[in-house]
Structure formats: C-alpha cells, structure tokens
Design an enzyme around this catalytic site. Structure first.
Site, PDB file in Angstrom:
ATOM      1  N   ARG A  99     -35.401 -67.970 -92.116  1.00 52.96           N
ATOM      2  CA  ARG A  99     -35.636 -68.455 -93.488  1.00 52.96           C
ATOM      3  C   ARG A  99     -36.795 -69.459 -93.590  1.00 52.96           C
ATOM      4  NH1 ARG A  99     -30.794 -70.680 -96.507  1.00 52.96           N
ATOM      5  NH2 ARG A  99     -29.520 -70.641 -94.622  1.00 52.96           N
ATOM      6  N   TYR A 110     -26.165 -78.845 -83.065  1.00 50.22           N
ATOM      7  CA  TYR A 110     -27.005 -77.750 -83.538  1.00 50.22           C
ATOM      8  C   TYR A 110     -28.444 -78.257 -83.639  1.00 50.22           C
ATOM      9  CZ  TYR A 110     -22.749 -75.209 -84.900  1.00 50.22           C
ATOM     10  OH  TYR A 110     -21.549 -74.559 -84.885  1.00 50.22           O
ATOM     11  N   GLY A 111     -29.347 -77.486 -83.069  1.00 50.84           N
ATOM     12  CA  GLY A 111     -30.758 -77.903 -83.052  1.00 50.84           C
ATOM     13  C   GLY A 111     -31.341 -78.114 -84.432  1.00 50.84           C
ATOM     14  N   ASP A 112     -30.754 -77.485 -85.432  1.00 50.83           N
ATOM     15  CA  ASP A 112     -31.327 -77.604 -86.781  1.00 50.83           C
ATOM     16  C   ASP A 112     -30.587 -78.643 -87.619  1.00 50.83           C
ATOM     17  OD1 ASP A 112     -28.949 -76.321 -87.279  1.00 50.83           O
ATOM     18  OD2 ASP A 112     -29.812 -74.675 -88.440  1.00 50.83           O
ATOM     19  N   GLU A 153     -14.272 -70.389 -91.577  1.00 49.10           N
ATOM     20  CA  GLU A 153     -15.628 -70.140 -92.057  1.00 49.10           C
ATOM     21  C   GLU A 153     -15.601 -69.750 -93.527  1.00 49.10           C
ATOM     22  OE1 GLU A 153     -18.628 -70.672 -90.335  1.00 49.10           O
ATOM     23  OE2 GLU A 153     -17.030 -71.773 -89.339  1.00 49.10           O
ATOM     24  N   ASN A 196     -32.591 -75.108 -92.790  1.00 52.27           N
ATOM     25  CA  ASN A 196     -32.745 -73.658 -92.701  1.00 52.27           C
ATOM     26  C   ASN A 196     -33.958 -73.160 -93.458  1.00 52.27           C
ATOM     27  OD1 ASN A 196     -30.106 -73.038 -91.323  1.00 52.27           O
ATOM     28  ND2 ASN A 196     -29.387 -74.158 -93.119  1.00 52.27           N
ATOM     29  N   ALA A 246     -73.468-100.767 -94.577  1.00 53.30           N
ATOM     30  CA  ALA A 246     -72.990 -99.607 -95.332  1.00 53.30           C
ATOM     31  C   ALA A 246     -73.757 -98.363 -94.900  1.00 53.30           C
ATOM     32  CB  ALA A 246     -73.189 -99.849 -96.819  1.00 53.30           C
ATOM     33  N   SER A 287     -78.074-101.232 -93.215  1.00 51.75           N
ATOM     34  CA  SER A 287     -77.452-100.139 -93.960  1.00 51.75           C
ATOM     35  C   SER A 287     -78.144 -98.820 -93.656  1.00 51.75           C
ATOM     36  CB  SER A 287     -77.556-100.404 -95.455  1.00 51.75           C
ATOM     37  OG  SER A 287     -76.785-101.527 -95.763  1.00 51.75           O
TER      38      SER A 287
HETATM   39  C1  UD1 Z   1     -22.014 -73.058 -88.512  1.00 55.06           C
HETATM   40  C2  UD1 Z   1     -20.502 -73.244 -88.380  1.00 55.06           C
HETATM   41  C3  UD1 Z   1     -19.950 -73.733 -89.712  1.00 55.06           C
HETATM   42  C4  UD1 Z   1     -20.615 -75.036 -90.112  1.00 55.06           C
HETATM   43  C5  UD1 Z   1     -22.127 -74.852 -90.138  1.00 55.06           C
HETATM   44  C6  UD1 Z   1     -22.793 -76.218 -90.283  1.00 55.06           C
HETATM   45  C7  UD1 Z   1     -19.757 -71.564 -86.777  1.00 55.06           C
HETATM   46  C8  UD1 Z   1     -19.069 -70.270 -86.604  1.00 55.06           C
HETATM   47  N1  UD1 Z   1     -19.902 -71.974 -88.028  1.00 55.06           N
HETATM   48  O1  UD1 Z   1     -22.240 -72.025 -89.427  1.00 55.06           O
HETATM   49  O2  UD1 Z   1     -18.537 -73.944 -89.618  1.00 55.06           O
HETATM   50  O3  UD1 Z   1     -20.139 -75.445 -91.375  1.00 55.06           O
HETATM   51  O4  UD1 Z   1     -22.605 -74.289 -88.909  1.00 55.06           O
HETATM   52  O5  UD1 Z   1     -24.178 -76.089 -90.465  1.00 55.06           O
HETATM   53  O6  UD1 Z   1     -20.132 -72.186 -85.800  1.00 55.06           O
HETATM   54  N2  UD1 Z   1     -26.790 -70.298 -82.722  1.00 55.06           N
HETATM   55  C9  UD1 Z   1     -27.078 -69.869 -81.451  1.00 55.06           C
HETATM   56  N3  UD1 Z   1     -26.612 -68.647 -81.077  1.00 55.06           N
HETATM   57  C10 UD1 Z   1     -25.877 -67.840 -81.889  1.00 55.06           C
HETATM   58  C11 UD1 Z   1     -25.593 -68.306 -83.193  1.00 55.06           C
HETATM   59  C12 UD1 Z   1     -26.064 -69.556 -83.581  1.00 55.06           C
HETATM   60  O7  UD1 Z   1     -27.714 -70.569 -80.671  1.00 55.06           O
HETATM   61  O8  UD1 Z   1     -25.521 -66.747 -81.467  1.00 55.06           O
HETATM   62  C13 UD1 Z   1     -27.275 -71.618 -83.130  1.00 55.06           C
HETATM   63  C14 UD1 Z   1     -28.284 -71.569 -84.271  1.00 55.06           C
HETATM   64  O9  UD1 Z   1     -29.616 -71.526 -83.760  1.00 55.06           O
HETATM   65  C15 UD1 Z   1     -27.995 -72.862 -85.011  1.00 55.06           C
HETATM   66  C16 UD1 Z   1     -26.522 -73.109 -84.748  1.00 55.06           C
HETATM   67  O10 UD1 Z   1     -26.170 -72.353 -83.616  1.00 55.06           O
HETATM   68  O11 UD1 Z   1     -28.724 -73.952 -84.468  1.00 55.06           O
HETATM   69  C17 UD1 Z   1     -25.619 -72.742 -85.948  1.00 55.06           C
HETATM   70  O12 UD1 Z   1     -25.732 -71.364 -86.222  1.00 55.06           O
HETATM   71  P1  UD1 Z   1     -25.719 -70.798 -87.705  1.00 55.06           P
HETATM   72  O13 UD1 Z   1     -25.845 -69.322 -87.630  1.00 55.06           O
HETATM   73  O14 UD1 Z   1     -26.678 -71.554 -88.539  1.00 55.06           O
HETATM   74  O15 UD1 Z   1     -24.205 -71.146 -88.160  1.00 55.06           O
HETATM   75  P2  UD1 Z   1     -23.690 -71.322 -89.651  1.00 55.06           P
HETATM   76  O16 UD1 Z   1     -23.404 -69.984 -90.224  1.00 55.06           O
HETATM   77  O17 UD1 Z   1     -24.577 -72.224 -90.385  1.00 55.06           O
HETATM   78 MG    MG Z   2     -26.689 -72.925 -90.137  1.00 54.04          MG
END
Ligand code: UD1
Ligand code: MG
Length: 449
Positions: free
Chosen positions: A18, A106-108, A161, A233, A369, A394
C-alpha cells in the site's frame, strides 16, 4: 534487580504494497531515519539479549540499514508469507533454546516508547505468571484491528481478528497493537499448534492467547496510547507518524531549554542536538547530523544538515548549511548563503548571497555579498583557504585551489585564480574609464540620423 532476559523478534517480511514504493516499507524514513531504526531505538531501556529480524526474500537493504546503525542482530527469511504466527515460527531455530521472554514487534509500528515496553516486562512478573502480555489500545477507528477479549477477572481470554469477529466482539474497542511479550518456554509449542482455519487462511500469532488459556495459563493485556501504536501502511499514515514524532522532538527541545518561535513549523531530525538558550525562528528544517551549542539564534527559513554550530552564532534568515559546515563562535551567516564542507572560525561574517564550499576561513574574516568559491572544475573539488582578518570584496569569485592570506583584501568583482599574500590587495577587474557627456552626444547622434 537482575535484568530480565529478553529476545526481540521484529516482523517485517511484508513489503508494504500500500506504500506503492520500490523500497521496503520499514525503510521509509521518519524524522530522517528508516522507521525500523526508530523502532529499534525503543529497545534502549529493555536492553535485549538478542534481536531477530524476520524479512522477506530480497530485503537485504533492510538488514544493511540495521547493520549500519550498529545493531547486532540475526535474520530469518520468511519465504512464504503465511501469517504472523508462521513468521514467528521461522525464528524457532534461533530462539528455541533462549531462556527468557520473546518480545514480538511489528516493523511498521515504530512509534512505541521505551517506557511502554518496560511496563510490559514488569507485567510478566505478576504473580499469576501470565504466559502472554499483549499491548492493547483504543484507537479512534478500531475497524481493522484484532479485538482483545477480556474475561470477568480482567485477564485476556482471546484475540479475535476483525475479519473473524462477530458484531458483539466488534463493538469492543480494546484492540490488539500487535506487540506481545511471550514466555519462551511455551512459545514454539503454541506456534506449532496454530491452525489457519480462519477468514484469511493465515497462521495468526494472536491465536496463541486462546491456546495458552486452553493450557491453563493466564494472559493479560495492558493499554498503551494510540499515538504510540499507529501502524504505518500508507503514505498518509507515514505522514501522520512524522507529525507525531516531530511533536515529540519539539516538546523535548523545549523541555531542554530551546525557544521555538512557532513549534509546528520547525522540523527536527531524530538526532538534532541543541544546547541551552538557542532560539529557533519559524520554518526551519533540520536534516540528520546537526549539533548546535549554546546561545545560537537561528532566524526563519533555514535548511540545516550535517552541521556543527558553536556558541552565539547567528544563522539566517534563509541560510542553507550543508554537510561538513563547521560554524565557529559568534559567526554570522545571513540570507541566501550556502555553506558546504567548510570551517568558519570565530567571528567570521558571511551575511549575503554567497556559496562557500570546501573552504577554510580564519578568524574574523569578512565575506562580501556575492562571494563564490569556485570549488569544482567539472572533474574534481578543490579547497579555498581564506586567512584570518581577510576582507573578501563583494562579488569575488575565488577559483580553487586558491589561498588568500591573512588580513588581505580582494577587490569587489575580482576573479581570484592565484594565491594572495598576507596583507595584500588582489584586484583583477579592468580599470574604470569615464567618458564626459557621453549620453548627450549619443542622443544628438541618434536624433540626427
Ligand atoms: C495484525 C494482528 C492484529 C492487530 C494488527 C495491529 C495478527 C493475526 N493480527 O493484523 O490483531 O490488530 O496487526 O496492527 O497478527 N508479517 C510477516 N509475515 C507474515 C505476515 C505479516 O512478517 O506472514 C509482518 C508484516 O510485515 C507486519 C506485521 O507482521 O509488519 C503485521 O502483519 P499485518 O499483515 O499487517 O497484520 P494485520 O492484518 O495488520
Ligand atoms: Mg498491519
């Protein structure tokens, strides 16, 4: 108190479609550095024993960025992205024997504060010995987040979820941030029991709460602030994260004794260092690598990066200080002056319309200047050296490599290509010729024809 053993797993295998970018999402910068480094910075207070990054194939740029920031870490490549539970499972070969807790980040989600992570570590020490501590929050718009289901004793029963939740569960606004601290003695057993029988067909890490409960273990949720737990995202969320971090940096600067005339228009870098009694006017931007000492005044509309500024200097308005600018005490840099890789000793004045690059200027020199250091001949850069007390007239062009001696003067409009001795005058412009009544004679001539 002994340190709690903690290993950190950062999930970052998703590319971040995204963002519509050729760059992995976690490298998009916030306050001048990749968001993953902002996240790793939050680990300072918990001082983890190990850091494991879960990356997707071809994401070497992420590990390069983390390595160049000086972190020691291990990498696991998740080839198929089968869900957050599957991602954590990939770390088993590294962490299965780890004696302690696993903190999943989570990295993001890079805005989390160190003190919040410390709270999670403290919660693991509760007498009920929770198997999982989950960081929850109540976002303004809970729609897409997993929901935390709390039981009558106030503990956590399950995470559902959003895609799998019923209306009742969706009406609960306590959401899962994704940050979890897990007892490592059971983590990999639980993860291997996960099923992907759900709406998305993924192995959800969140299901380990339900599995822990089935094994008779307690789980708990603690609450954090939405502004720490924003997941990035999209570019719009990246922009929002930037405003959150900038507000924190502005607050810290003011707490530490800096006057910001219009805080919301001043942009800091994560590493901007500012001494006491510095005043910063509106619309000033700091890139990485700026250090400002005490009593400095930065007037409006300056762009400053990779620069060191000593006490009581006055900068701007409209100055551009680029990497390698070393500005001495009481130096004055005025409007439309650009400085790059140059050392200006105490008391130098360069007040108007100049380019000073690859240059050394001695104490108290005055740069007129329009002075330009011609530092580049199309192939290489060369140095200009200006002695203490020199007076550069200048519109002087200093063609590098060139040296102007101490207390010497260059005539306005000169093009200086040869070294100038101390105390000398160098002047290269043509002599002025005055022609009496020229305009009258010209008029007569034109009107006669
Ligand atoms: C996830 C949580 C959700 C929470 C939300 C918060 C789960 C099942 N759900 O959902 O409860 O409210 O985050 O933002 O965990 N990633 C991997 N490998 C994978 C899948 C994901 O490394 O196979 C990493 C992604 O890069 C990301 C993080 O895990 O950094 C979260 O994945 P994402 O798909 O964004 O989960 P959400 O659906 O947002
Ligand atoms: Mg997410």
């Amino acid at each position: 108190m002994s340190k709690q053993n903690t290993a950190v797993v950062v999930l970052a295998a998703g590319f971040g479609t995204r963002m519509k970018s050729v760059m992995p999402k976690v490298l998009h910068p916030i306050a001048g550095r990749p968001m993953i480094l902002q996240l790793l910075d939050s680990l300072t207070d918990i001082d983890p024993d190990q850091i494991v990054l879960v990356l997707g194939p071809g994401m070497e740029s992420v590990s390069d960025a983390v390595a160049s920031a000086g972190y020691s870490f291990e990498i696991v490549i998740q080839k198929d992205r089968l869900g957050t539970g599957h991602a954590v499972q990939q770390t088993e070969k590294i962490l299965s024997d780890f004696k302690g807790d696993i903190l999943v980040l989570y990295g993001d989600t890079p805005l989390i504060r160190s003190k919040t992570l410390v709270k999670m570590l403290d919660a693991r020490k509760m007498s009920i010995n929770p198997a999982v501590v989950v960081l929850g929050f109540r976002p303004f718009d809970p729609a897409r987040y997993g929901r935390l289901i709390i039981n009558s004793s106030g503990n956590l029963d399950a995470i559902v979820e959003a895609a799998d939740a019923n209306e009742d569960e969706l009406s609960n606004d306590l959401c899962n941030s994704g940050v979890m601290l897990i007892d490592n003695t059971i983590l990999f057993n639980l993860v291997s029991d996960l099923s992907n029988d759900n709406e998305k067909g993924e192995f959800y890490l969140t299901d380990i709460v339900k599995l822990s409960r089935q094994n008779g273990r307690e789980c708990i949720a603690i609450e954090g602030d939405e502004e720490e737990l924003l997941g990035i995202n999209s570019r719009a969320e990246l922009a929002l994260a930037e405003t959150i971090i900038q507000d924190r940096l502005r607050e810290t600067a003011m707490e530490n004794g800096t006057t910001l005339n219009d805080p919301s228009s001043i942009y800091f870098s994560y590493d901007t260092k500012i001494g006491r009694d510095v005043v910063i006017g509106p619309n000033v931007f700091f890139g990485p690598g700026v250090e400002i000492c005490h009593g400095v005044l930065i007037k409006p509309f300056c762009h400053i990066e990779g620069t060191f500024i000593e006490d009581n200097a006055i900068i701007g308005p409209f100055a551009r200080l680029r990497p390698g600018a070393d500005i001495g005490q009481d130096v004055h840099i005025g409007n439309f002056v650009e400085i790059k890789n140059a050392t200006l000793a105490a008391g130098v004045k360069a007040n108007h319309l100049s380019y000073i690059g690859d240059t050394k200027i001695g104490k108290g020199a005055n740069i007129g200047a329009g002075t330009i250091t011609c530092n580049y001949n199309g192939y290489k850069k060369s140095m200009t050296v200006i002695g203490a007390g020199a007076f550069i007239g200048s519109n002087t062009a200093l063609v590098a490599p060139v040296r102007v001696g101490q207390n010497s003067i260059t005539g306005a409009g000169s093009v200086i290509t040869k070294d100038v001795a101390d105390n000398a005058l160098a002047i290269t412009r043509a002599d002025q010729k005055n022609i009496q009544d020229f305009s009258i004679k010209l008029k007569d001539k034109e009107e006669r024809e």
